[in-house]
Design a protein around this motif. Sequence first.
Motif, short mmCIF file in Angstrom:
data_model
loop_
_atom_site.label_atom_id
_atom_site.label_comp_id
_atom_site.label_asym_id
_atom_site.label_seq_id
_atom_site.Cartn_x
_atom_site.Cartn_y
_atom_site.Cartn_z
N SER A 425 -9.76 13.39 11.26
CA SER A 425 -9.23 13.30 9.89
C SER A 425 -7.82 12.72 9.90
O SER A 425 -7.46 11.88 9.06
CB SER A 425 -9.24 14.67 9.23
OG SER A 425 -10.57 15.15 9.13
N ASP A 426 -6.98 13.16 10.87
CA ASP A 426 -5.62 12.62 10.95
C ASP A 426 -5.64 11.12 11.25
O ASP A 426 -4.88 10.34 10.66
CB ASP A 426 -4.85 13.38 12.05
CG ASP A 426 -4.63 14.85 11.67
OD1 ASP A 426 -4.77 15.17 10.46
OD2 ASP A 426 -4.36 15.65 12.59
N ARG A 427 -6.48 10.70 12.17
CA ARG A 427 -6.57 9.27 12.50
C ARG A 427 -7.04 8.46 11.30
O ARG A 427 -6.51 7.38 11.03
CB ARG A 427 -7.54 9.06 13.68
CG ARG A 427 -7.00 9.54 15.02
CD ARG A 427 -8.00 9.27 16.11
NE ARG A 427 -8.27 7.84 16.19
CZ ARG A 427 -9.22 7.31 16.97
NH1 ARG A 427 -9.99 8.10 17.69
NH2 ARG A 427 -9.39 6.02 17.00
N LEU A 428 -8.02 8.99 10.56
CA LEU A 428 -8.54 8.27 9.41
C LEU A 428 -7.49 8.16 8.31
O LEU A 428 -7.33 7.12 7.66
CB LEU A 428 -9.80 8.97 8.88
CG LEU A 428 -10.47 8.32 7.68
CD1 LEU A 428 -10.91 6.90 8.04
CD2 LEU A 428 -11.68 9.13 7.23
N SER A 429 -6.69 9.27 8.09
CA SER A 429 -5.65 9.23 7.08
C SER A 429 -4.57 8.22 7.42
O SER A 429 -4.13 7.44 6.57
CB SER A 429 -5.04 10.63 6.93
OG SER A 429 -3.97 10.60 5.98
N ALA A 430 -4.17 8.17 8.75
CA ALA A 430 -3.14 7.20 9.16
C ALA A 430 -3.66 5.77 8.99
O ALA A 430 -2.94 4.88 8.53
CB ALA A 430 -2.73 7.48 10.61
N ALA A 431 -4.92 5.56 9.36
CA ALA A 431 -5.49 4.20 9.23
C ALA A 431 -5.58 3.79 7.77
O ALA A 431 -5.28 2.64 7.41
CB ALA A 431 -6.87 4.16 9.89
N ALA A 432 -5.96 4.74 6.87
CA ALA A 432 -6.07 4.40 5.45
C ALA A 432 -4.70 4.08 4.88
O ALA A 432 -4.53 3.14 4.09
CB ALA A 432 -6.72 5.57 4.69
N THR A 433 -3.67 4.88 5.29
CA THR A 433 -2.30 4.62 4.79
C THR A 433 -1.82 3.24 5.24
O THR A 433 -1.24 2.47 4.46
CB THR A 433 -1.36 5.71 5.29
OG1 THR A 433 -1.85 6.99 4.84
CG2 THR A 433 0.04 5.51 4.75
N ALA A 434 -2.06 2.90 6.53
CA ALA A 434 -1.64 1.59 7.04
C ALA A 434 -2.37 0.46 6.33
O ALA A 434 -1.77 -0.58 6.00
CB ALA A 434 -1.88 1.54 8.55
N GLN A 435 -3.67 0.65 6.07
CA GLN A 435 -4.44 -0.38 5.39
C GLN A 435 -3.94 -0.60 3.97
O GLN A 435 -3.80 -1.73 3.50
CB GLN A 435 -5.93 -0.01 5.39
CG GLN A 435 -6.83 -1.04 4.74
CD GLN A 435 -6.88 -2.31 5.56
OE1 GLN A 435 -7.10 -2.28 6.74
NE2 GLN A 435 -6.62 -3.44 4.92
#
Length: 519
Positions: A425-435
Amino acid sequence: MSDLFEDPAGEPAGNAPEFTVSELSGAVKRIIEGEFGHVRVRGEVGRVSRPRSGHVYLDLKDDRAVIAGVMWKGVASRLATQPEEGMEVIAIGRMTTFPGQSKYQIVIEDIRPAGLGALMAMLEKRKAALSAEGLFDPARKQPLPFLPEVIGVVTSPSGAVIRDILHRLRERFPRKVLIWPVAVQGEKCAPEVTRAIEGFNALSPGGSLPRPDLLIVARGGGSVEDLWGFNEEMVVRAAAASRIPLISAVGHETDTTLIDFASDKRAPTPTAAAELAVPVRLELSAWTEDQGARLTRALGLSVTQRRQRLADLSRALPRPDTLLDAPRQRLDILSDKLPQALITGIQHRRLALSDAAGSLRPAALRRLIAGQADTLSRLSARLAPALGRNTRQRRAELDHRTTRLQPRRLQADHAAAMREFQRLSDRLSAAATAQLSDWRRRIETADRLRETLGYRATLERGYAVVRSGPEVITSKTAAEAAGALEIEFADGRFSIGGAAPKPARKSKPEPPPDQGSLF
């Protein structure tokens, strides 16, 4: 007083004058050139050398002496007969010396074979050499076309030969003729005939100047010297290399040149060459009519023979009603036999049914049922222990699986799964924020580029847009023709000939709403 004196070296010397080497060599040269200014020498050609300069160096010899000879390039190119080793010749020229090698030589101005025998010997030698190369091989010769469309003639345009060829072609079968004018004797004969043969072969099929389907090289009769140009090696090689079939018609029937052996067909005379080139048109027409009549007669005879054969075969065939007599008789015989055959078949089947029914008595059935009941009893006695064993085995497997599913083990697995889920979940949240940040930056960059490329940026640099209704005015003539004009500046618009609109206030683009995190 003595005529002897002592030289500085102390050796006695005479009173003879002293010469330098060049002075002595020049004196010898003047004496030889003065005494032998113009000579004719008969001898056999020995060594022949032709360097790239074009000059010819050779030796003239007899059984006791040898004289070196040289022919300059201009003289060698004009010779009707080139010297070859072993040829007996008469050379005309002047004697001179060559100081560089301290020898004398003859500068040849003209050279010719010493009689007919020398020419024939050279001809036989050249014929043998070219034959050894395979230029006269019959396998190289091409068949002549039956009816060529275009005929190329290599001959002199002013002689009687070309008139005879054209006259014979008109009489037999008129064809298109291309004439390549050449010299048919002398020193220009061989080069021009060679260029003519090669030129005809170089023409492109179907071009503006049609390529001949057949070549004729023709010349009237003459002496060996007159016909010598057709014995030259360059002419023979050009004839042998021709891709167009070639007829040689040089001289009369008794005259033979080397081109006759290299050509695809030799004609005894130019007129005979025209006869070999095309058939007689009237003979072809008569032959065609004769073949047509023969074909008609053959067709009629064939039809008659086949009609007679058909009639003979039809007489041998029987009449249609007689063909059905035998089948009809067999049908009657078989129909008479059919009732009795049906009765016999029924009786045989009734007997077979009786034999099968005899084995189905009640006692036999009871014995069969009793045997099956015994088998069932034995199997039922074995069934209960088997079911018990199977039940115990399944219960043991169930207990083993229940042991593995204890609460502590389930809690540990649940905790591990939750930790992995939180990490993902943390990795997905960071990736979504960067995108989202990247998309926002790209949108802002595109918007700045839109503002830069739009016409409003141009208005801010001091330009204006002139309109007349929905149409943009770009010329003075259009402005004069328009009734009312509207001018747009960077800070607003006003009209000429109408009410000025309120200045348009530039609205700042609203930033995109913050999407926030997906989690």
